[in-house]
Design a protein around this motif. Structure first.
Motif, PDB file in Angstrom:
ATOM      1  N   VAL A   7       0.840  -1.192   0.000  1.00  0.00           N
ATOM      2  CA  VAL A   7       0.000   0.000   0.000  1.00  0.00           C
ATOM      3  C   VAL A   7       0.877   1.246   0.000  1.00  0.00           C
ATOM      4  O   VAL A   7       0.632   2.194  -0.731  1.00  0.00           O
ATOM      5  N   ARG A   8       1.928   1.243   0.813  1.00  0.00           N
ATOM      6  CA  ARG A   8       2.855   2.380   0.865  1.00  0.00           C
ATOM      7  C   ARG A   8       4.010   2.132  -0.093  1.00  0.00           C
ATOM      8  O   ARG A   8       4.667   1.102  -0.030  1.00  0.00           O
ATOM      9  N   VAL A   9       4.236   3.092  -0.976  1.00  0.00           N
ATOM     10  CA  VAL A   9       5.331   2.976  -1.936  1.00  0.00           C
ATOM     11  C   VAL A   9       6.254   4.183  -1.805  1.00  0.00           C
ATOM     12  O   VAL A   9       5.826   5.276  -1.437  1.00  0.00           O
ATOM     13  N   THR A  10       7.515   3.980  -2.105  1.00  0.00           N
ATOM     14  CA  THR A  10       8.500   5.060  -2.083  1.00  0.00           C
ATOM     15  C   THR A  10       8.466   5.776  -3.425  1.00  0.00           C
ATOM     16  O   THR A  10       8.496   5.135  -4.476  1.00  0.00           O
ATOM     17  N   VAL A  11       8.388   7.105  -3.378  1.00  0.00           N
ATOM     18  CA  VAL A  11       8.358   7.905  -4.600  1.00  0.00           C
ATOM     19  C   VAL A  11       9.451   8.967  -4.543  1.00  0.00           C
ATOM     20  O   VAL A  11       9.911   9.349  -3.472  1.00  0.00           O
ATOM     21  N   ILE A  12       9.859   9.431  -5.711  1.00  0.00           N
ATOM     22  CA  ILE A  12      10.865  10.486  -5.820  1.00  0.00           C
ATOM     23  C   ILE A  12      10.176  11.735  -6.350  1.00  0.00           C
ATOM     24  O   ILE A  12       9.471  11.685  -7.357  1.00  0.00           O
ATOM     25  N   LEU A  13      10.378  12.845  -5.651  1.00  0.00           N
ATOM     26  CA  LEU A  13       9.819  14.129  -6.068  1.00  0.00           C
ATOM     27  C   LEU A  13      10.941  14.975  -6.656  1.00  0.00           C
ATOM     28  O   LEU A  13      12.002  15.110  -6.054  1.00  0.00           O
ATOM     29  N   GLU A  14      10.699  15.531  -7.840  1.00  0.00           N
ATOM     30  CA  GLU A  14      11.707  16.337  -8.526  1.00  0.00           C
ATOM     31  C   GLU A  14      11.166  17.735  -8.779  1.00  0.00           C
ATOM     32  O   GLU A  14       9.996  17.904  -9.117  1.00  0.00           O
ATOM     33  N   CYS A  15      12.032  18.722  -8.638  1.00  0.00           N
ATOM     34  CA  CYS A  15      11.646  20.116  -8.850  1.00  0.00           C
ATOM     35  C   CYS A  15      11.235  20.314 -10.308  1.00  0.00           C
ATOM     36  O   CYS A  15      11.978  19.969 -11.224  1.00  0.00           O
ATOM     37  N   THR A  16      10.052  20.884 -10.516  1.00  0.00           N
ATOM     38  CA  THR A  16       9.564  21.065 -11.884  1.00  0.00           C
ATOM     39  C   THR A  16      10.247  22.238 -12.579  1.00  0.00           C
ATOM     40  O   THR A  16      10.466  22.191 -13.785  1.00  0.00           O
ATOM     41  N   SER A  17      10.603  23.273 -11.842  1.00  0.00           N
ATOM     42  CA  SER A  17      11.253  24.415 -12.495  1.00  0.00           C
ATOM     43  C   SER A  17      12.706  24.094 -12.851  1.00  0.00           C
ATOM     44  O   SER A  17      13.209  24.579 -13.864  1.00  0.00           O
ATOM     45  N   CYS A  18      13.390  23.300 -12.053  1.00  0.00           N
ATOM     46  CA  CYS A  18      14.761  22.892 -12.394  1.00  0.00           C
ATOM     47  C   CYS A  18      14.758  21.954 -13.599  1.00  0.00           C
ATOM     48  O   CYS A  18      15.661  22.001 -14.428  1.00  0.00           O
ATOM     49  N   ALA A  19      13.749  21.105 -13.685  1.00  0.00           N
ATOM     50  CA  ALA A  19      13.658  20.173 -14.809  1.00  0.00           C
ATOM     51  C   ALA A  19      13.446  20.937 -16.116  1.00  0.00           C
ATOM     52  O   ALA A  19      13.982  20.572 -17.157  1.00  0.00           O
ATOM     53  N   LYS A  20      12.682  22.033 -16.055  1.00  0.00           N
ATOM     54  CA  LYS A  20      12.466  22.852 -17.249  1.00  0.00           C
ATOM     55  C   LYS A  20      13.739  23.583 -17.644  1.00  0.00           C
ATOM     56  O   LYS A  20      14.035  23.749 -18.814  1.00  0.00           O
ATOM     57  N   ASN A  21      14.500  24.051 -16.654  1.00  0.00           N
ATOM     58  CA  ASN A  21      15.725  24.799 -16.924  1.00  0.00           C
ATOM     59  C   ASN A  21      16.924  23.892 -17.172  1.00  0.00           C
ATOM     60  O   ASN A  21      18.017  24.387 -17.379  1.00  0.00           O
ATOM     61  N   GLY A  22      16.724  22.591 -17.156  1.00  0.00           N
ATOM     62  CA  GLY A  22      17.827  21.655 -17.362  1.00  0.00           C
ATOM     63  C   GLY A  22      18.467  21.801 -18.732  1.00  0.00           C
ATOM     64  O   GLY A  22      19.667  21.621 -18.891  1.00  0.00           O
ATOM     65  N   ALA A  23      17.669  22.145 -19.734  1.00  0.00           N
ATOM     66  CA  ALA A  23      18.212  22.317 -21.076  1.00  0.00           C
ATOM     67  C   ALA A  23      19.052  23.588 -21.172  1.00  0.00           C
ATOM     68  O   ALA A  23      20.005  23.659 -21.937  1.00  0.00           O
ATOM     69  N   ASN A  24      18.703  24.592 -20.371  1.00  0.00           N
ATOM     70  CA  ASN A  24      19.433  25.861 -20.411  1.00  0.00           C
ATOM     71  C   ASN A  24      20.723  25.820 -19.605  1.00  0.00           C
ATOM     72  O   ASN A  24      21.545  26.711 -19.722  1.00  0.00           O
ATOM     73  N   LYS A  25      20.867  24.820 -18.748  1.00  0.00           N
ATOM     74  CA  LYS A  25      22.016  24.718 -17.839  1.00  0.00           C
ATOM     75  C   LYS A  25      22.114  25.944 -16.939  1.00  0.00           C
ATOM     76  O   LYS A  25      23.188  26.374 -16.572  1.00  0.00           O
ATOM     77  N   LYS A  26      20.955  26.514 -16.618  1.00  0.00           N
ATOM     78  CA  LYS A  26      20.925  27.700 -15.772  1.00  0.00           C
ATOM     79  C   LYS A  26      21.202  27.336 -14.315  1.00  0.00           C
ATOM     80  O   LYS A  26      21.898  28.051 -13.616  1.00  0.00           O
ATOM     81  N   SER A  27      20.657  26.219 -13.866  1.00  0.00           N
ATOM     82  CA  SER A  27      20.862  25.792 -12.488  1.00  0.00           C
ATOM     83  C   SER A  27      21.925  24.691 -12.443  1.00  0.00           C
ATOM     84  O   SER A  27      22.074  23.926 -13.390  1.00  0.00           O
ATOM     85  N   PRO A  28      22.666  24.592 -11.341  1.00  0.00           N
ATOM     86  CA  PRO A  28      23.738  23.605 -11.255  1.00  0.00           C
ATOM     87  C   PRO A  28      23.255  22.164 -11.080  1.00  0.00           C
ATOM     88  O   PRO A  28      24.030  21.237 -11.255  1.00  0.00           O
ATOM     89  N   GLY A  29      21.984  21.968 -10.734  1.00  0.00           N
ATOM     90  CA  GLY A  29      21.487  20.611 -10.531  1.00  0.00           C
ATOM     91  C   GLY A  29      19.979  20.575 -10.458  1.00  0.00           C
ATOM     92  O   GLY A  29      19.305  21.557 -10.741  1.00  0.00           O
ATOM     93  N   VAL A  30      19.455  19.421 -10.058  1.00  0.00           N
ATOM     94  CA  VAL A  30      18.016  19.235  -9.925  1.00  0.00           C
ATOM     95  C   VAL A  30      17.730  18.779  -8.499  1.00  0.00           C
ATOM     96  O   VAL A  30      18.355  17.847  -8.007  1.00  0.00           O
TER      97      VAL A  30
END
Length: 66
Positions: A7-30
């Motif tokens: 019933v309980r599962v482990t999930v990973i939450l990722e920043c949506t704004s960092c994921a969008k800026n990943g192509a721009n290399k604006k932020s150093p990570g996610v």
């Protein structure tokens, strides 16, 4: 007991704004957080507002696939 259908599962939450800026290399990570959710109570994807150390602000973190 059914194996593999917890019933309980482990999930990973990722920043949506960092994921969008990943192509721009604006932020150093996610920013990623690991948490648990109850499958019966929240069958859809989980979205929480968490602090992103790369954006330096609170942003929406969405559930991603493992």
């Amino acid at each position: 007991m059914a194996a593999g259908k917890d019933v309980r599962v482990t999930v990973i939450l990722e920043c949506t704004s960092c994921a969008k800026n990943g192509a721009n290399k604006k932020s150093p990570g996610v920013s990623r957080y690991i948490t648990e959710k109850n499958r019966h109570n929240t069958p859809g994807r989980l979205e929480l507002i968490k602090f992103c150390p790369y954006c330096y602000k609170h942003t929406i973190h969405g559930e991603i696939k493992k």
